[in-house]
Design a protein around this motif. Structure first.
Motif, PDB file in Angstrom:
ATOM      1  N   ILE A  60       0.841  -1.202   0.000  1.00  0.00           N
ATOM      2  CA  ILE A  60       0.000   0.000   0.000  1.00  0.00           C
ATOM      3  C   ILE A  60       0.876   1.252   0.000  1.00  0.00           C
ATOM      4  O   ILE A  60       0.575   2.239  -0.672  1.00  0.00           O
ATOM      5  CB  ILE A  60      -0.944  -0.012   1.218  1.00  0.00           C
ATOM      6  N   TRP A  61       1.957   1.226   0.755  1.00  0.00           N
ATOM      7  CA  TRP A  61       2.884   2.367   0.757  1.00  0.00           C
ATOM      8  C   TRP A  61       3.489   2.577  -0.631  1.00  0.00           C
ATOM      9  O   TRP A  61       3.647   3.713  -1.087  1.00  0.00           O
ATOM     10  CB  TRP A  61       3.993   2.128   1.780  1.00  0.00           C
ATOM     11  N   THR A  62       3.807   1.492  -1.343  1.00  0.00           N
ATOM     12  CA  THR A  62       4.358   1.599  -2.684  1.00  0.00           C
ATOM     13  C   THR A  62       3.367   2.261  -3.633  1.00  0.00           C
ATOM     14  O   THR A  62       3.743   3.088  -4.475  1.00  0.00           O
ATOM     15  CB  THR A  62       4.727   0.203  -3.224  1.00  0.00           C
ATOM     16  N   VAL A  63       2.076   1.914  -3.512  1.00  0.00           N
ATOM     17  CA  VAL A  63       1.057   2.433  -4.426  1.00  0.00           C
ATOM     18  C   VAL A  63       0.633   3.845  -4.050  1.00  0.00           C
ATOM     19  O   VAL A  63       0.477   4.714  -4.915  1.00  0.00           O
ATOM     20  CB  VAL A  63      -0.173   1.505  -4.441  1.00  0.00           C
ATOM     21  N   THR A  64       0.442   4.103  -2.747  1.00  0.00           N
ATOM     22  CA  THR A  64      -0.183   5.356  -2.309  1.00  0.00           C
ATOM     23  C   THR A  64       0.758   6.312  -1.596  1.00  0.00           C
ATOM     24  O   THR A  64       0.395   7.471  -1.364  1.00  0.00           O
ATOM     25  CB  THR A  64      -1.367   5.055  -1.368  1.00  0.00           C
ATOM     26  N   GLY A  65       1.937   5.856  -1.200  1.00  0.00           N
ATOM     27  CA  GLY A  65       2.827   6.706  -0.424  1.00  0.00           C
ATOM     28  C   GLY A  65       2.392   6.847   1.020  1.00  0.00           C
ATOM     29  O   GLY A  65       2.950   7.661   1.769  1.00  0.00           O
ATOM     30  N   LEU A  66       1.404   6.063   1.454  1.00  0.00           N
ATOM     31  CA  LEU A  66       0.888   6.108   2.824  1.00  0.00           C
ATOM     32  C   LEU A  66       0.938   4.713   3.419  1.00  0.00           C
ATOM     33  O   LEU A  66       0.671   3.728   2.729  1.00  0.00           O
ATOM     34  CB  LEU A  66      -0.565   6.616   2.846  1.00  0.00           C
ATOM     35  N   CYS A  67       1.273   4.633   4.685  1.00  0.00           N
ATOM     36  CA  CYS A  67       1.365   3.335   5.360  1.00  0.00           C
ATOM     37  C   CYS A  67       0.271   3.237   6.420  1.00  0.00           C
ATOM     38  O   CYS A  67       0.362   3.899   7.459  1.00  0.00           O
ATOM     39  CB  CYS A  67       2.740   3.146   5.993  1.00  0.00           C
ATOM     40  N   PRO A  68      -0.772   2.467   6.188  1.00  0.00           N
ATOM     41  CA  PRO A  68      -1.858   2.359   7.173  1.00  0.00           C
ATOM     42  C   PRO A  68      -1.445   1.508   8.373  1.00  0.00           C
ATOM     43  O   PRO A  68      -0.859   0.438   8.208  1.00  0.00           O
ATOM     44  CB  PRO A  68      -2.973   1.665   6.385  1.00  0.00           C
ATOM     45  N   PRO A  69      -1.728   1.971   9.585  1.00  0.00           N
ATOM     46  CA  PRO A  69      -1.457   1.134  10.762  1.00  0.00           C
ATOM     47  C   PRO A  69      -2.441  -0.017  10.822  1.00  0.00           C
ATOM     48  O   PRO A  69      -3.604   0.120  10.435  1.00  0.00           O
ATOM     49  CB  PRO A  69      -1.659   2.105  11.932  1.00  0.00           C
ATOM     50  N   GLU A  70      -1.993  -1.158  11.279  1.00  0.00           N
ATOM     51  CA  GLU A  70      -2.873  -2.321  11.379  1.00  0.00           C
ATOM     52  C   GLU A  70      -3.630  -2.354  12.697  1.00  0.00           C
ATOM     53  O   GLU A  70      -4.612  -3.060  12.841  1.00  0.00           O
ATOM     54  CB  GLU A  70      -2.058  -3.603  11.215  1.00  0.00           C
ATOM     55  N   LYS A  71      -3.160  -1.571  13.680  1.00  0.00           N
ATOM     56  CA  LYS A  71      -3.816  -1.568  14.988  1.00  0.00           C
ATOM     57  C   LYS A  71      -3.812  -0.154  15.569  1.00  0.00           C
ATOM     58  O   LYS A  71      -2.961   0.667  15.236  1.00  0.00           O
ATOM     59  CB  LYS A  71      -3.098  -2.516  15.962  1.00  0.00           C
ATOM     60  N   GLY A  72      -4.790   0.115  16.424  1.00  0.00           N
ATOM     61  CA  GLY A  72      -4.777   1.331  17.220  1.00  0.00           C
ATOM     62  C   GLY A  72      -5.337   2.567  16.576  1.00  0.00           C
ATOM     63  O   GLY A  72      -5.357   3.619  17.189  1.00  0.00           O
ATOM     64  N   ASP A  73      -5.805   2.496  15.327  1.00  0.00           N
ATOM     65  CA  ASP A  73      -6.339   3.682  14.655  1.00  0.00           C
ATOM     66  C   ASP A  73      -7.619   3.297  13.930  1.00  0.00           C
ATOM     67  O   ASP A  73      -7.785   2.160  13.489  1.00  0.00           O
ATOM     68  CB  ASP A  73      -5.319   4.228  13.652  1.00  0.00           C
ATOM     69  N   HIS A  74      -8.560   4.243  13.799  1.00  0.00           N
ATOM     70  CA  HIS A  74      -9.826   3.977  13.123  1.00  0.00           C
ATOM     71  C   HIS A  74     -10.240   5.206  12.320  1.00  0.00           C
ATOM     72  O   HIS A  74      -9.860   6.333  12.650  1.00  0.00           O
ATOM     73  CB  HIS A  74     -10.931   3.621  14.121  1.00  0.00           C
ATOM     74  N   ASP A  75     -11.038   4.982  11.263  1.00  0.00           N
ATOM     75  CA  ASP A  75     -11.550   6.104  10.489  1.00  0.00           C
ATOM     76  C   ASP A  75     -12.830   6.634  11.134  1.00  0.00           C
ATOM     77  O   ASP A  75     -13.230   6.193  12.212  1.00  0.00           O
ATOM     78  CB  ASP A  75     -11.785   5.699   9.029  1.00  0.00           C
ATOM     79  N   LYS A  99      -2.403  15.627   3.617  1.00  0.00           N
ATOM     80  CA  LYS A  99      -1.101  15.782   2.976  1.00  0.00           C
ATOM     81  C   LYS A  99      -1.071  16.943   1.999  1.00  0.00           C
ATOM     82  O   LYS A  99      -0.051  17.625   1.849  1.00  0.00           O
ATOM     83  CB  LYS A  99      -0.734  14.476   2.255  1.00  0.00           C
ATOM     84  N   HIS A 100      -2.229  17.217   1.325  1.00  0.00           N
ATOM     85  CA  HIS A 100      -2.223  18.222   0.264  1.00  0.00           C
ATOM     86  C   HIS A 100      -3.121  19.423   0.528  1.00  0.00           C
ATOM     87  O   HIS A 100      -3.104  20.368  -0.251  1.00  0.00           O
ATOM     88  CB  HIS A 100      -2.643  17.579  -1.068  1.00  0.00           C
ATOM     89  N   ASN A 101      -3.901  19.406   1.596  1.00  0.00           N
ATOM     90  CA  ASN A 101      -4.790  20.542   1.878  1.00  0.00           C
ATOM     91  C   ASN A 101      -4.089  21.537   2.797  1.00  0.00           C
ATOM     92  O   ASN A 101      -3.693  21.189   3.916  1.00  0.00           O
ATOM     93  CB  ASN A 101      -6.083  20.036   2.534  1.00  0.00           C
ATOM     94  N   GLU A 103      -5.257  23.776   4.634  1.00  0.00           N
ATOM     95  CA  GLU A 103      -5.965  23.955   5.907  1.00  0.00           C
ATOM     96  C   GLU A 103      -5.473  22.989   6.970  1.00  0.00           C
ATOM     97  O   GLU A 103      -5.615  23.245   8.160  1.00  0.00           O
ATOM     98  CB  GLU A 103      -7.469  23.774   5.695  1.00  0.00           C
ATOM     99  N   PHE A 104      -4.916  21.863   6.528  1.00  0.00           N
ATOM    100  CA  PHE A 104      -4.384  20.872   7.464  1.00  0.00           C
ATOM    101  C   PHE A 104      -2.861  20.895   7.496  1.00  0.00           C
ATOM    102  O   PHE A 104      -2.226  19.955   7.974  1.00  0.00           O
ATOM    103  CB  PHE A 104      -4.873  19.474   7.088  1.00  0.00           C
ATOM    104  N   GLY A 105      -2.285  21.964   6.969  1.00  0.00           N
ATOM    105  CA  GLY A 105      -0.830  22.066   6.959  1.00  0.00           C
ATOM    106  C   GLY A 105      -0.168  21.327   5.818  1.00  0.00           C
ATOM    107  O   GLY A 105       1.059  21.148   5.823  1.00  0.00           O
ATOM    108  N   GLY A 106      -0.956  20.907   4.831  1.00  0.00           N
ATOM    109  CA  GLY A 106      -0.407  20.159   3.715  1.00  0.00           C
ATOM    110  C   GLY A 106       0.083  21.060   2.596  1.00  0.00           C
ATOM    111  O   GLY A 106      -0.109  22.271   2.609  1.00  0.00           O
ATOM    112  N   ILE A 107       0.716  20.432   1.626  1.00  0.00           N
ATOM    113  CA  ILE A 107       1.238  21.147   0.463  1.00  0.00           C
ATOM    114  C   ILE A 107       0.323  20.865  -0.722  1.00  0.00           C
ATOM    115  O   ILE A 107       0.157  19.706  -1.114  1.00  0.00           O
ATOM    116  CB  ILE A 107       2.670  20.688   0.140  1.00  0.00           C
ATOM    117  N   PRO A 108      -0.307  21.891  -1.303  1.00  0.00           N
ATOM    118  CA  PRO A 108      -1.246  21.668  -2.412  1.00  0.00           C
ATOM    119  C   PRO A 108      -0.572  20.998  -3.605  1.00  0.00           C
ATOM    120  O   PRO A 108       0.605  21.207  -3.877  1.00  0.00           O
ATOM    121  CB  PRO A 108      -1.724  23.079  -2.764  1.00  0.00           C
ATOM    122  N   LEU A 109      -1.356  20.196  -4.315  1.00  0.00           N
ATOM    123  CA  LEU A 109      -0.869  19.557  -5.528  1.00  0.00           C
ATOM    124  C   LEU A 109      -1.008  20.539  -6.685  1.00  0.00           C
ATOM    125  O   LEU A 109      -2.102  21.037  -6.966  1.00  0.00           O
ATOM    126  CB  LEU A 109      -1.688  18.293  -5.802  1.00  0.00           C
TER     127      LEU A 109
END
Length: 228
Positions: A60-75, A99-101, A103-109
C-alpha cells in the motif's frame, strides 16, 4: 427492482415481459470501455520485505505513499485503516487531504508538484472510483487490497482493461445475492440500476424537459450519458 430480479435468467421480470441491463447499457451510461483484457484480481498477499511492515502495508505504501497502521487507529466510521485484506477509503482520503490541503498544513498539488505525487494522487483517485462507485462493498468504504495490484500497473495497462464487463458481472452478482429472501442489503453499482430504470421504465422516470438543448456547447454534452 431487486424484487423483480430473477437470478436464474439474470433478468427483471415485469408484467409486460423480461428485460435486463446489457453491456451496451453500461458503456452508454458510464462511458466505461467494453473492449480490452479481462479485469482479474489477485488476492494473494505480497511477501514481507520490510521488517517493521507487513506485506500489505509495504505494498500500500508503494502504491499510495501512505502506510496504514494495522492496529490502534480507526476512520470516522470506526473501521481500522487496514483489516482482513481490506483498506479503508475514508482513512485514505483523509490522509491524502491532510497531505495536500493547506488547511491541514499540507502542500497543495500543483503543476510544479513531483511526478511521484501526481501519480500517487491519480492512483488514489482511481481506487476511490473503484471502491466507492463501480465496485462498492456494502460498507461503501472498504476496498479489497487485491485492487492495488491492478492499480500499480502501467497507465496503458489500466486503460486497456474491459472495465464495463467487470462492472456488469459484479452488478449481476450483487442483484442475484440481494434477491435472496433473507438478505436486506446490497452492494455493487446501484446507480446504474437507477439510471437504467429511468431510461427504460417511463412510469418511474423523472420528468425531462423536452426542449433541453444538448448541443455541442452544453457542458455535459461530451460526458457519460448518466451525467445528464
Amino acid at each position: 427492482m431487486v424484487e423483480r430480479w430473477r437470478k436464474e435468467t439474470h433478468c427483471f421480470n415485469f408484467r409486460e415481459g423480461e428485460c435486463t441491463i446489457t453491456l451496451k447499457d453500461i458503456a452508454i451510461l458510464t462511458d466505461l470501455p467494453i473492449d480490452g483484457d479481462v479485469v482479474c484480481v489477485d488476492s494473494t498477499p505480497p511477501p514481507k520485505v520490510v521488517a517493521n511492515m507487513s506485506g500489505w502495508q509495504h505494498f500500500i505504501w508503494t502504491v499510495t505513499g501512505l502506510c496504514p497502521p494495522e492496529k490502534g487507529d480507526h476512520d470516522a466510521n470506526g473501521h481500522p485503516p487496514l483489516s482482513k485484506g481490506q483498506l479503508s477509503i475514508m482513512w485514505l482520503t483523509a490522509e491524502i487531504r491532510r497531505k495536500h490541503n493547506p488547511e491541514f498544513g499540507g502542500i497543495p498539488l500543483t503543476e510544479e508538484s513531483s511526478e511521484r505525487d501526481k501519480e500517487i494522487y491519480a492512483r488514489i483517485y482511481i481506487l476511490g472510483m473503484i471502491g466507492g462507485v463501480f465496485f462498492p462493498k456494502k460498507s461503501n468504504n472498504l476496498i479489497s487490497n487485491s485492487w492495488l495490484k491492478i492499480i500499480l500497473g502501467s497507465w496503458d495497462d489500466l486503460g486497456n482493461l474491459s472495465w464495463a464487463s467487470a462492472c456488469l458481472a459484479q452488478l449481476y452478482r450483487s442483484l442475484c445475492n440481494a434477491s435472496a429472501r433473507a438478505v436486506k442489503e446490497i452492494d455493487g453499482a446501484m446507480f446504474i440500476v437507477q439510471f437504467w430504470a429511468w431510461e427504460h421504465l417511463q412510469w418511474i422516470a423523472p420528468k425531462v424537459d423536452p426542449d433541453k438543448d444538448w448541443g455541442p456547447d452544453h457542458p455535459l454534452r461530451h460526458e457519460a450519458y448518466d451525467c445528464r
